[in-house]
Design a protein around this motif. Structure first.
Motif: not given
Length: 315
Positions: A100-103, A164-166, A250-251, A306-307
């Motif tokens: 996630x961070x890398x992309x 945070x995950x969603x 974030x993604x 992060x988001x």
């Protein structure tokens, strides 16, 4: 001084590759020159640094003790050489980032870092959490950006920013309408990250306390239709209506903004984790590493999650 920096460089390269030929190739040396340098280092101090198994060389106890000190000395020598040459002393940097961070964050961070340090060389390795921790523990990376917990006796972790995950679905999915309950989540089909990823680990830890028995396997209780290594693949599969997913918000924020994906409210699940800087506890902290951490903190600014970090928007 009875050893040379070239001998130490050969020693470190052989330790990383377990093979003299591959080590020589990485240093742009001939195999015979690399073999001679290593043999001379061992002869000068009347010691063995490797156990030989055919063509493979494995560090022995003395070699393992020497490795972090040799790497630190080579890093310091590189900084000294650049300083004497009146150049930018940040030097080269091997960075690892979980997916996630890398992309989503690392490319912009690396771009900003290189903008301020154009003479530097950066290699970015995007891996899942398990792979990244292994590389950090074996001195194959300078610094890592990791999602979630890091439990390894050789590594040190420092908090960067929360994440945070969603849980999410397509707008046409039945879960997009009505209350989201544990029972409905257990009945749904899932598109999941692979085992060994920080995202998968955080999700399973959050769901496990809500199962009937703490010993229940989350994977066995869920109807997992597909496991994918890449977040974008999960998003596309969910958009196509193949199931529901759980990844970093974030993604997902651009997809939520466009309306192509819908967030499912699950306030009863603890889906918060942290992004962390991680490095080997015995690694010398170079100026490049310090400057890279500064670039990360500059990017996140006052954002607590992060988001909330300002990024280039996807149209």
């Amino acid at each position: 001084m009875r050893y040379s920096l070239r001998q130490l460089a050969v020693f470190v390269a052989v330790a990383r590759h377990d093979n003299v030929s591959l080590a020589a190739e990485s240093l742009a040396m001939s195999q015979s020159a690399a073999s001679t340098a290593l043999a001379e280092l061992e002869r000068q101090f009347d010691c063995r640094l490797f156990d030989r198994h055919g063509k493979r060389l494995r560090l022995n106890g003395l070699g393992r003790e020497l490795l972090p000190k040799a790497i630190a000395l080579l890093d310091q020598a590189e900084e000294l050489e650049q300083l004497l040459g009146q150049q930018d002393a940040t030097g080269s940097l091997e960075i690892g980032a979980t997916l996630t961070i890398g992309n989503y964050l690392a490319p912009q961070i690396v771009g900003s870092f290189l903008e301020h340090h154009p003479a530097s060389r950066v290699e970015l390795h995007v891996l899942n959490t398990h792979q990244l921790i292994e590389k950090l523990a074996h001195f194959e990376l300078d610094i890592g950006l990791v999602e979630g917990e890091v439990e390894h006796p050789l590594l040190e972790a420092t908090h960067w920013v929360s994440d945070r995950l969603s849980i999410f679905c397509a707008p046409s999915h039945p879960l997009a309408r009505g209350e989201v309950t544990l029972a409905r989540l257990l009945e749904a089909r899932w598109i999941m990250r692979e085992r060994g990823s920080g995202t998968r680990s955080t999700f399973e830890q959050a769901l496990r306390p809500h199962l009937e028995s703490p010993s229940d396997s989350v994977a066995q209780r869920l109807d997992i239709m597909m496991e994918l290594e890449h977040t974008e693949g999960i998003k596309r599969a969910v958009e196509a209506g193949l199931g529901i997913g759980c990844v970093s918000r974030l993604a997902l924020r651009d997809a939520f903004r466009r309306g192509s994906l819908v967030e499912l409210p699950t306030p009863w699940l603890e889906l918060t984790r942290a992004y962390r800087f991680v490095h080997h506890r015995d690694r010398f902290i170079t100026q490049a590493m310090r400057e890279f951490v500064t670039s990360c903190r500059t990017l996140s600014g006052s954002a607590s999650r992060s988001d909330e970090i300002e990024m280039h928007q996807v149209p």
